[in-house]
Design a protein around this motif. Structure first.
Motif, short mmCIF file in Angstrom:
data_model
loop_
_atom_site.label_atom_id
_atom_site.label_comp_id
_atom_site.label_asym_id
_atom_site.label_seq_id
_atom_site.Cartn_x
_atom_site.Cartn_y
_atom_site.Cartn_z
N MET A 205 91.16 25.08 38.47
CA MET A 205 92.15 25.44 39.31
C MET A 205 92.92 23.94 39.47
SD MET A 205 92.27 28.41 40.30
CE MET A 205 93.40 28.24 41.47
N VAL A 206 92.27 22.85 39.23
CA VAL A 206 92.91 21.45 39.46
C VAL A 206 93.92 21.41 38.35
CG1 VAL A 206 92.31 18.84 39.09
CG2 VAL A 206 90.98 20.34 40.54
N GLU A 207 93.68 21.83 37.20
CA GLU A 207 94.71 21.67 36.08
C GLU A 207 95.64 22.69 36.23
OE1 GLU A 207 91.75 20.31 32.31
OE2 GLU A 207 93.16 22.09 32.04
N LEU A 208 95.48 23.79 36.82
CA LEU A 208 96.44 24.88 37.03
C LEU A 208 97.34 24.38 38.15
CD1 LEU A 208 97.36 28.09 36.46
CD2 LEU A 208 96.15 28.22 38.95
N LEU A 209 97.17 23.65 39.07
CA LEU A 209 98.01 23.34 40.12
C LEU A 209 98.66 22.04 40.02
CD1 LEU A 209 95.90 24.28 43.23
CD2 LEU A 209 97.31 25.66 42.19
N ASN A 210 98.06 21.17 39.49
CA ASN A 210 98.74 19.86 38.91
C ASN A 210 99.35 19.61 37.79
OD1 ASN A 210 97.59 17.80 41.18
ND2 ASN A 210 95.54 18.89 40.59
N LEU A 211 99.10 20.16 36.77
CA LEU A 211 99.85 19.99 35.53
C LEU A 211 101.57 20.31 35.41
CD1 LEU A 211 97.37 20.72 32.78
CD2 LEU A 211 98.09 18.67 33.77
N PRO A 212 101.81 21.47 35.92
CA PRO A 212 103.27 21.72 36.22
C PRO A 212 104.04 20.81 36.94
CG PRO A 212 101.84 23.67 36.98
CD PRO A 212 100.82 22.42 36.81
N HIS A 213 103.59 20.02 37.65
CA HIS A 213 104.55 19.09 38.72
C HIS A 213 105.41 17.97 37.98
CE1 HIS A 213 101.80 20.86 41.91
NE2 HIS A 213 103.02 21.59 41.79
N HIS A 214 104.63 17.35 36.94
CA HIS A 214 104.97 16.31 35.94
C HIS A 214 105.15 16.50 34.60
CE1 HIS A 214 105.09 14.04 39.81
NE2 HIS A 214 103.95 14.40 39.87
N ALA A 215 104.93 17.57 34.25
CA ALA A 215 104.82 17.99 32.67
C ALA A 215 106.43 17.85 32.29
CB ALA A 215 104.37 19.35 32.49
N GLU A 216 106.49 17.25 31.04
CA GLU A 216 107.74 17.16 30.42
C GLU A 216 108.70 16.27 31.42
OE1 GLU A 216 108.38 20.58 27.08
OE2 GLU A 216 107.94 21.34 29.16
N ILE A 289 109.01 28.27 37.64
CA ILE A 289 107.96 29.72 37.39
C ILE A 289 106.96 29.11 38.23
CG2 ILE A 289 108.92 30.04 35.21
CD1 ILE A 289 106.81 28.50 34.12
N ASN A 290 106.03 30.08 38.44
CA ASN A 290 104.82 29.97 39.27
C ASN A 290 103.63 29.31 38.31
OD1 ASN A 290 102.67 32.10 38.32
ND2 ASN A 290 104.66 33.43 38.84
N GLU A 291 102.84 28.82 38.90
CA GLU A 291 101.59 28.03 38.16
C GLU A 291 100.94 28.79 37.22
OE1 GLU A 291 101.74 26.58 42.35
OE2 GLU A 291 101.45 28.47 41.31
N TRP A 292 100.79 30.17 37.32
CA TRP A 292 100.15 31.13 36.28
C TRP A 292 100.91 31.28 35.28
CZ3 TRP A 292 95.28 32.01 37.17
CH2 TRP A 292 94.55 31.98 38.65
N ASP A 293 102.27 31.75 35.32
CA ASP A 293 103.28 31.75 34.25
C ASP A 293 103.27 30.18 33.52
OD1 ASP A 293 103.62 34.44 34.98
OD2 ASP A 293 105.49 33.92 35.92
N PHE A 294 103.19 29.08 34.21
CA PHE A 294 103.33 28.12 33.38
C PHE A 294 102.21 27.80 32.46
CE2 PHE A 294 102.29 23.59 32.93
CZ PHE A 294 103.26 22.95 32.59
#
Length: 315
Positions: A205-216, A289-294
């Motif tokens: 869950m930590v990866e699911l929630l944190n990674l999208p916010h600063h990726a790319e 997109i939401n965390e799950w789709d990301f």
């Protein structure tokens, strides 16, 4: 904009999560496989929110009373094995220096890892990424444990590092005491398995929630000045809100841009702040997109294509 004044909702939710975790443990000790499964689901939910409430405490947003806020932070950190003081230091530096390659400790750690990685390690990393093995989160937790001891070994005897080291040792004493009690009651193996399973879920869950916010998001130059809080939308992303999930499960953690703009605003006011923020801009929010789709879309891409090209210095 809403200010940082605290209402009791976070403390109340924290107590509910502790009660849920207690209930989950008792279900886990039962002989029914169904009840054990329900216990794991409840424990996973509770531990996820304890992690998010720890994040609130890092910003002093869990309670108006500083002592209570820090108590919540320490006990939450102890329960999920993430030292509160070290995590607070790292997280405050991340907010102050978001996207900086040296002064943002999250980026600095990634660059140091990527710059010495062999091609064999790269293949291992990509295998774990593709198969949803949460090695990034596990390494993140380990780094927070190692940090004060590494600093001491390098000669840092500042009061801050000494305090972090003392609390880390206190956490370890607490774990030994808990293991001793569990052993005395004949439940040490139950406790170890219970926590290994919910830690694995938490890392996921930590990866699911944190990674999208600063990726790319591109890194700043090494000599760049820090971005002000209200400028950090250039290097931060929101995730699309989902009914029930976003507000009641992950406590508006998906509203990351407004959190960076106003870090002291507690989770239950972020939606209001997010709405007010977008009323003041002529540009509509970017496609989200939401965390799950990301995760679903990007776990099939190479990790180095997703964000590694900003960190890999081997060339």
């Amino acid at each position: 904009m809403p200010d940082g004044a605290k209402e009791p909702w976070t403390v109340m939710l924290w107590v509910i999560d502790l009660l849920l975790l207690t209930l989950a443990w008792n279900l886990w000790l039962g002989e029914s496989t169904l009840f054990q499964g329900v216990g794991l689901v409840l424990a996973g939910f509770a531990v996820l929110q304890i992690y998010l409430i720890l994040h609130e405490a890092l910003h002093g947003a869990a309670a108006n009373n500083r002592t209570l806020n820090n108590f919540i932070g320490h006990l939450s950190g102890w329960m999920i094995a993430l030292p509160f003081l070290v995590r607070r230091r790292y997280h405050m530096a991340h907010h102050t220096w978001t996207a900086h390659p040296v002064n943002d400790p999250e980026n600095k750690a990634m660059i140091e890892k990527f710059s010495v990685m062999t091609h064999k390690q790269e293949r291992t990393l990509e295998f774990m990424w593709k198969h949803w093995i949460p090695m990034i989160a596990a390494n993140h937790f380990l780094a927070n444990w190692r940090a004060p001891f590494v600093a001491r070994a390098q000669g840092d005897t500042s009061a801050r590092i000494l305090k972090e080291t003392r609390f880390a040792r206190l956490y370890l004493v607490g774990y030994l005491a808990m293991a001793g009690v569990a052993f005395a009651f004949g439940h040490l193996a139950d406790l170890v398995l219970f926590y290994l399973l919910i830690w694995l879920f938490l890392f996921f869950m930590v990866e699911l929630l944190n990674l999208p916010h600063h990726a790319e998001a591109p890194l700043l130059a090494k000599d760049a000045e820090r971005l002000q809080y209200w400028e950090q939308d250039r290097v931060s992303h929101d995730c699309k809100s989902l009914p029930f999930w976003s507000r009641l499960v992950i406590l508006n953690f998906n509203l990351h841009i407004v959190h960076h703009a106003f870090p002291s605003v507690p989770w239950y006011r972020l939606a209001q702040a997010h709405s007010l923020l977008h009323q003041q801009t002529d540009n509509p929010p970017a496609s989200q997109i939401n965390e799950w789709d990301f995760a679903w879309n990007n776990r099939r891409r190479p990790l180095l294509k997703l964000m590694g090209h900003f960190f890999d210095r081997r060339a």
